[in-house]
Scaffold this motif. Structure first.
Motif, mmCIF file in Angstrom:
data_model
loop_
_atom_site.group_PDB
_atom_site.id
_atom_site.type_symbol
_atom_site.label_atom_id
_atom_site.label_comp_id
_atom_site.label_asym_id
_atom_site.label_seq_id
_atom_site.Cartn_x
_atom_site.Cartn_y
_atom_site.Cartn_z
ATOM 1 N N GLY A 34 37.621 53.462 45.705
ATOM 2 C CA GLY A 34 37.698 52.208 44.981
ATOM 3 C C GLY A 34 38.939 52.145 44.115
ATOM 4 O O GLY A 34 39.050 52.872 43.121
ATOM 5 N N GLY A 56 40.034 49.929 41.936
ATOM 6 C CA GLY A 56 39.972 48.939 40.869
ATOM 7 C C GLY A 56 40.333 49.583 39.548
ATOM 8 O O GLY A 56 41.083 50.574 39.495
ATOM 9 N N MET A 57 39.763 49.064 38.467
ATOM 10 C CA MET A 57 40.150 49.518 37.124
ATOM 11 C C MET A 57 39.789 50.989 36.896
ATOM 12 O O MET A 57 40.573 51.746 36.328
ATOM 13 C CB MET A 57 39.483 48.642 36.071
ATOM 14 N N GLY A 58 38.601 51.411 37.335
ATOM 15 C CA GLY A 58 38.198 52.794 37.130
ATOM 16 C C GLY A 58 38.876 53.742 38.104
ATOM 17 O O GLY A 58 39.456 54.763 37.707
ATOM 18 N N GLU A 110 40.770 52.741 49.463
ATOM 19 C CA GLU A 110 40.569 51.350 49.016
ATOM 20 C C GLU A 110 40.903 50.436 50.209
ATOM 21 O O GLU A 110 41.951 50.585 50.823
ATOM 22 C CB GLU A 110 41.499 51.053 47.827
ATOM 23 N N PRO A 111 40.006 49.489 50.543
ATOM 24 C CA PRO A 111 40.254 48.660 51.730
ATOM 25 C C PRO A 111 41.385 47.630 51.572
ATOM 26 O O PRO A 111 41.995 47.220 52.556
ATOM 27 C CB PRO A 111 38.916 47.952 51.965
ATOM 28 N N TYR A 115 45.020 44.797 44.655
ATOM 29 C CA TYR A 115 43.858 44.581 43.789
ATOM 30 C C TYR A 115 44.081 43.282 43.028
ATOM 31 O O TYR A 115 45.144 43.092 42.424
ATOM 32 C CB TYR A 115 43.718 45.745 42.806
ATOM 33 N N ASN A 160 40.081 40.771 37.989
ATOM 34 C CA ASN A 160 39.084 39.815 37.482
ATOM 35 C C ASN A 160 39.473 39.348 36.084
ATOM 36 O O ASN A 160 39.226 38.201 35.714
ATOM 37 C CB ASN A 160 37.704 40.479 37.403
ATOM 38 N N VAL A 203 34.929 53.665 52.322
ATOM 39 C CA VAL A 203 34.058 54.830 52.566
ATOM 40 C C VAL A 203 32.690 54.289 52.966
ATOM 41 O O VAL A 203 32.111 53.455 52.273
ATOM 42 C CB VAL A 203 33.971 55.722 51.310
ATOM 43 N N SER A 224 34.127 54.543 42.256
ATOM 44 C CA SER A 224 34.239 53.413 41.328
ATOM 45 C C SER A 224 34.256 52.116 42.143
ATOM 46 O O SER A 224 35.246 51.382 42.175
ATOM 47 C CB SER A 224 35.507 53.543 40.471
ATOM 48 N N PRO A 225 33.130 51.843 42.845
ATOM 49 C CA PRO A 225 33.114 50.714 43.790
ATOM 50 C C PRO A 225 32.783 49.369 43.160
ATOM 51 O O PRO A 225 32.660 48.375 43.889
ATOM 52 C CB PRO A 225 32.012 51.132 44.781
ATOM 53 N N ARG A 266 28.746 42.451 34.595
ATOM 54 C CA ARG A 266 30.124 42.830 34.245
ATOM 55 C C ARG A 266 30.723 41.812 33.283
ATOM 56 O O ARG A 266 30.519 40.612 33.424
ATOM 57 C CB ARG A 266 30.978 43.009 35.499
ATOM 58 N N ASP A 298 31.822 49.855 36.451
ATOM 59 C CA ASP A 298 30.663 48.959 36.505
ATOM 60 C C ASP A 298 29.484 49.555 37.270
ATOM 61 O O ASP A 298 28.338 49.157 37.047
ATOM 62 C CB ASP A 298 31.050 47.632 37.181
ATOM 63 N N ALA A 353 33.112 46.728 31.785
ATOM 64 C CA ALA A 353 34.366 46.019 31.514
ATOM 65 C C ALA A 353 35.538 46.859 32.004
ATOM 66 O O ALA A 353 35.440 48.088 32.117
ATOM 67 C CB ALA A 353 34.503 45.749 30.018
ATOM 68 N N GLY A 354 36.652 46.173 32.288
ATOM 69 C CA GLY A 354 37.812 46.857 32.829
ATOM 70 C C GLY A 354 38.435 47.823 31.837
ATOM 71 O O GLY A 354 38.873 48.913 32.211
ATOM 72 N N HIS A 355 38.482 47.414 30.567
ATOM 73 C CA HIS A 355 39.073 48.272 29.542
ATOM 74 C C HIS A 355 38.270 49.573 29.426
ATOM 75 O O HIS A 355 38.831 50.671 29.365
ATOM 76 C CB HIS A 355 39.081 47.511 28.212
HETATM 77 C C1 LIG Z 1 35.730 36.515 35.165
HETATM 78 C C2 LIG Z 1 35.861 37.931 34.695
HETATM 79 C C3 LIG Z 1 36.581 38.217 33.554
HETATM 80 C C4 LIG Z 1 36.691 39.529 33.096
HETATM 81 N N1 LIG Z 1 37.411 39.757 31.953
HETATM 82 C C5 LIG Z 1 37.469 41.019 31.463
HETATM 83 C C6 LIG Z 1 38.178 41.275 30.246
HETATM 84 O O1 LIG Z 1 38.730 40.373 29.602
HETATM 85 N N2 LIG Z 1 38.226 42.555 29.795
HETATM 86 C C7 LIG Z 1 37.649 43.579 30.469
HETATM 87 O O2 LIG Z 1 37.767 44.731 30.010
HETATM 88 N N3 LIG Z 1 36.950 43.367 31.620
HETATM 89 C C8 LIG Z 1 36.843 42.119 32.131
HETATM 90 N N4 LIG Z 1 36.158 41.884 33.292
HETATM 91 C C9 LIG Z 1 35.381 42.993 33.927
HETATM 92 C C10 LIG Z 1 36.251 43.894 34.815
HETATM 93 O O3 LIG Z 1 36.905 43.154 35.800
HETATM 94 C C11 LIG Z 1 35.359 44.942 35.497
HETATM 95 O O4 LIG Z 1 34.488 45.488 34.537
HETATM 96 C C12 LIG Z 1 36.210 46.062 36.084
HETATM 97 O O5 LIG Z 1 37.001 45.535 37.114
HETATM 98 C C13 LIG Z 1 35.345 47.205 36.588
HETATM 99 O O6 LIG Z 1 36.139 48.180 37.191
HETATM 100 P P1 LIG Z 1 35.541 49.017 38.429
HETATM 101 O O7 LIG Z 1 36.547 50.031 38.792
HETATM 102 O O8 LIG Z 1 34.171 49.447 38.121
HETATM 103 O O9 LIG Z 1 35.386 47.930 39.591
HETATM 104 P P2 LIG Z 1 36.492 47.012 40.268
HETATM 105 O O10 LIG Z 1 37.645 46.812 39.377
HETATM 106 O O11 LIG Z 1 35.756 45.816 40.781
HETATM 107 O O12 LIG Z 1 37.006 47.868 41.508
HETATM 108 C C14 LIG Z 1 36.153 48.221 42.562
HETATM 109 C C15 LIG Z 1 37.027 48.554 43.773
HETATM 110 O O13 LIG Z 1 36.268 49.326 44.697
HETATM 111 C C16 LIG Z 1 36.578 48.921 46.008
HETATM 112 N N5 LIG Z 1 35.439 49.344 46.856
HETATM 113 C C17 LIG Z 1 34.161 48.902 46.813
HETATM 114 N N6 LIG Z 1 33.415 49.556 47.735
HETATM 115 C C18 LIG Z 1 34.248 50.427 48.360
HETATM 116 C C19 LIG Z 1 34.059 51.370 49.428
HETATM 117 N N7 LIG Z 1 32.868 51.544 50.023
HETATM 118 N N8 LIG Z 1 35.130 52.089 49.850
HETATM 119 C C20 LIG Z 1 36.345 51.931 49.240
HETATM 120 N N9 LIG Z 1 36.579 51.045 48.226
HETATM 121 C C21 LIG Z 1 35.539 50.306 47.801
HETATM 122 C C22 LIG Z 1 36.789 47.422 45.883
HETATM 123 O O14 LIG Z 1 37.575 46.922 46.957
HETATM 124 C C23 LIG Z 1 37.505 47.319 44.522
HETATM 125 O O15 LIG Z 1 38.910 47.353 44.666
HETATM 126 C C24 LIG Z 1 36.057 40.582 33.794
HETATM 127 C C25 LIG Z 1 35.325 40.300 34.955
HETATM 128 C C26 LIG Z 1 35.222 38.992 35.397
HETATM 129 C C27 LIG Z 1 34.423 38.704 36.650
#
Ligand SMILES: Cc1cc2nc3c(=O)[nH]c(=O)nc-3n(C[C@H](O)[C@H](O)[C@H](O)COP(=O)(O)OP(=O)(O)OC[C@H]3O[C@@H](n4cnc5c(N)ncnc54)[C@H](O)[C@@H]3O)c2cc1C
Length: 433
Positions: A42, A44-46, A68-69, A73, A76, A112, A138-139, A194, A331, A340-342
Motif C-alpha cells: 500500500g 498511501g500515507m502510511g 502498490e497497484p 497516489y 484524499n 497483494v 497499510s491498505p 477516516r 486507517d 488520518a493521513g498525518h
Molecule cells: C475527504 C477527505 C479528507 C481528508 N483530509 C485529511 C486531512 O486534512 N488530514 C489528515 O491527516 N487526513 C485526512 N484524510 C484521511 C487520510 O486520507 C487517510 O487517513 C490516510 O490516507 C490513511 O493512510 P493509509 O496509508 O492508511 O491509507 P491510504 O492513504 O488510503 O493508502 C492505502 C493504499 O493502499 C493501496 N492498497 C490497498 N489494498 C492493496 C493491496 N491489496 N495491495 C497493494 N496495495 C493496496 C491503495 O491503492 C492505496 O494507495 C482525509 C480523507 C478524506 C476522505
C-alpha cells in the motif's frame, strides 16, 4: 494567540510547520547495520512513509519493496477542495520516483492478493510470490454496502467520494449542477471512519460554494453519531454562524434506506430527507487484505460490542496481535488514534524505527509519541485546525492524548488557511519526497 497555541502544541513533539523531516519518533540511537527484507503493501500515507524511513534510518542493509497497484497516489487530503474547483485531482497526485531514486525502495506495481504467514511470503496479482522477514500492511479502508434501492443507473449516482478519484469528479459535477433551490444531503457513518473532521469540512466547503457561486442552497448533514466527531467548537460555529442559512446538522441519524429513484434518504428516527444530490459515506472497514485474508487480522473489537473490522496492533511496533511478523498501519489498524493521513505518517515512523530494532536485535522504543494535526477549510479563504499529541501509556498499552487532549483553533482565519497550505506541502513532502 491561536497560532502560538498551535505551534506550542506541535513544539511539544519537535514538529514545526516547516520541519517535518526529522519530526516524530525520530530515533536518536538506532543501530547501524540492520539487515532483512521488508515488504510494504500500500503506497498511501502510511505505506510510503514506512518504506522511506526504513531506508533513511535503517540504511542499505534493509531491502525494502513497496507493492502498490497505482502509478500515482491521489491524496484524499484537500480532495474536498476539488469538489469546489479550488484544486484538481492532478494537483493532488504524488508518484513514487523519489522513493526509488533517492531512498532505493523497490516499487512493484501490483496488488497483494494473499499472505502466507508460515512461509512468510506474499502473493501478488501478477502471480509473483515475494518473501519477507517483516510485512507491513497499510491498505487503507473499504466500505460496507449501503442500503440502496433504485435502478442501476440511478444507484450509480450515489457516490461517497471518500477515496479521491473518479467519484470525486462525479460528485463535483453533481454539485455544479445544483441551483440555489436545491439540497445537498451528506451522510456521516458511525465511527470509526477516516478523517473525523472530513465530512463536516466537506459540508462547509460545499455550503460556501453554493453561497458564492449559486447564490444559496441547502446542505443537510445526517450524522449517524450522537454529536460532532471533531472540532465541536469550530464546526458548531461554522454551522450556526458562518453557514447558518445553508447547513442543517442532524445528529443520531442512522441511515436505514436510500432510494436513488426518488432521491430520498430514510433514517431510523430523524425522518426522511429529499435532495438533488446525495453524498452517502458508508460504514468503514479495513481494506480487504485485512478483512478477507482469512488470517484473523481484523481482530480488534468494534464499538458497542459489534465485531471489529480493523486490525488489532501493538502500538510500540504496529505488529499485528493476531499474526506475527505482520505489521498494520494507518486507517486499517485499530488504535486510540484517529484515522488520518498525518497520524498514519507518524505511526509509520514509529513502525519503521521498531522494525529496524527488531531486525538488529535491539530494544524497541518503549515511550513513542505521535501527533495528529488537521487543518479544515471553512470557506474559500479561511480555515480552522485541531492538534493532538499522543504518548504511549504502559498501563493501558495504548496511545493516550497528552495535556488537555485535542486542541482546536478558536476561530477560522485566513492566517490558518495559509498555514494549512504549508502544512499540506510539508506533510506530503515528508511522505513522498
Ligand atoms: C475527504 C477527505 C479528507 C481528508 N483530509 C485529511 C486531512 O486534512 N488530514 C489528515 O491527516 N487526513 C485526512 N484524510 C484521511 C487520510 O486520507 C487517510 O487517513 C490516510 O490516507 C490513511 O493512510 P493509509 O496509508 O492508511 O491509507 P491510504 O492513504 O488510503 O493508502 C492505502 C493504499 O493502499 C493501496 N492498497 C490497498 N489494498 C492493496 C493491496 N491489496 N495491495 C497493494 N496495495 C493496496 C491503495 O491503492 C492505496 O494507495 C482525509 C480523507 C478524506 C476522505
Amino acid at each position: 494567540m491561536q497560532r502560538r497555541v498551535f505551534l506550542q502544541a506541535l513544539g511539544a513533539t519537535g514538529l514545526g510547520l516547516t520541519a517535518f523531516r526529522s519530526a516524530l519518533a525520530l530515533p536518536t540511537s538506532l543501530p547501524a547495520g540492520a539487515t532483512g527484507r521488508v515488504l510494504v503493501v500500500g503506497g498511501g500515507m502510511g505505506g510510503t512513509t514506512v518504506a522511506k524511513f526504513l531506508r533513511l534510518w535503517g540504511g542499505a542493509g534493509i531491502d525494502v519493496t513497496l507493492v502498490e497497484p497505482n502509478a500515482t497516489y491521489v491524496s484524499n487530503i484537500f480532495s474536498n477542495m476539488v469538489l469546489t474547483g479550488e484544486r484538481t485531482l492532478t494537483q493532488l497526485g504524488f508518484n513514487y520516483s523519489t522513493l526509488s531514486s533517492k531512498y532505493g525502495v523497490k516499487v512493484v506495481r501490483a496488488s497483494v492478493n494473499a499472505i502466507d504467514p508460515v512461509g512468510r511470503t506474499a502473493t501478488l496479482s501478477n502471480g509473483v510470490r515475494l518473501p519477507y522477514d517483516r510485512l507491513v500492511l497499510s491498505p487503507g479502508i473499504d466500505f460496507e454496502p449501503l442500503p440502496l434501492a433504485g435502478t442501476i443507473e440511478n444507484k450509480a449516482k450515489i457516490v461517497h467520494a471518500w477515496k479521491a478519484g473518479a467519484q470525486t469528479t462525479a460528485l463535483k459535477a453533481q454539485i455544479e449542477s445544483m441551483t440555489k433551490a436545491d439540497t445537498f444531503i451528506m451522510t456521516v457513518p458511525p465511527k470509526p471512519y477516516r478523517c473525523p473532521p472530513g465530512p463536516y469540512e466537506r459540508a462547509c466547503v460545499v455550503a460556501d460554494y453554493l453561497k458564492r457561486v449559486k447564490g444559496g442552497g441547502k446542505v443537510i448533514i445526517l450524522d449517524a453519531n450522537p454529536a460532532l466527531q471533531a472540532e465541536p467548537l469550530n464546526f458548531g460555529r461554522a454551522f450556526s454562524v458562518t453557514h447558518k442559512d445553508i447547513i442543517t446538522y442532524v445528529p443520531n441519524a442512522v441511515i436505514t434506506g436510500i432510494d436513488a429513484d426518488s432521491m430520498t434518504v430514510t433514517t431510523n428516527s430523524a425522518g426522511t430527507f429529499k435532495g438533488k444530490v446525495i453524498n452517502a459515506i458508508p460504514t468503514h472497514k479495513a481494506g480487504a487484505l485485512i478483512t478477507e485474508s482469512g488470517l484473523g487480522l481484523a481482530n480488534a473489537p468494534g464499538p458497542n460490542g459489534v465485531p471489529g473490522k480493523f486490525a488489532g496492533v501493538d502500538v510500540l511496533t504496529y505488529e499485528s496481535t493476531a499474526v506475527p511478523f505482520v505489521h498494520v498501519l494507518g486507517d486499517a489498524s485499530a488504535t486510540t488514534q484517529p484515522k488520518a493521513g498525518h497520524i498514519a505518517n507518524a505511526e509509520a515512523k514509529v513502525c519503521a524505527a521498531a522494525i529496524i530494532q527488531l531486525l538488529s536485535g535491539g530494544a524497541v522504543n518503549s515511550t513513542p509519541m505521535t501527533n495528529s494535526s488537521c487543518f479544515t477549510p471553512i470557506t474559500k479563504t479561511t480555515a480552522s485546525w485541531l492538534s493532538v499529541v499522543f504518548r504511549y501509556d504502559p498501563v493501558t498499552r495504548t496511545m493516550m492524548p497528552t495535556g488537555n487532549g485535542v486542541t482546536e483553533s478558536l476561530d477560522a482565519t485566513s492566517e490558518n488557511y495559509e498555514d494549512m497550505l504549508k502544512w499540506f506541502t510539508n506533510l506530503m513532502a515528508d511522505t513522498f519526497r
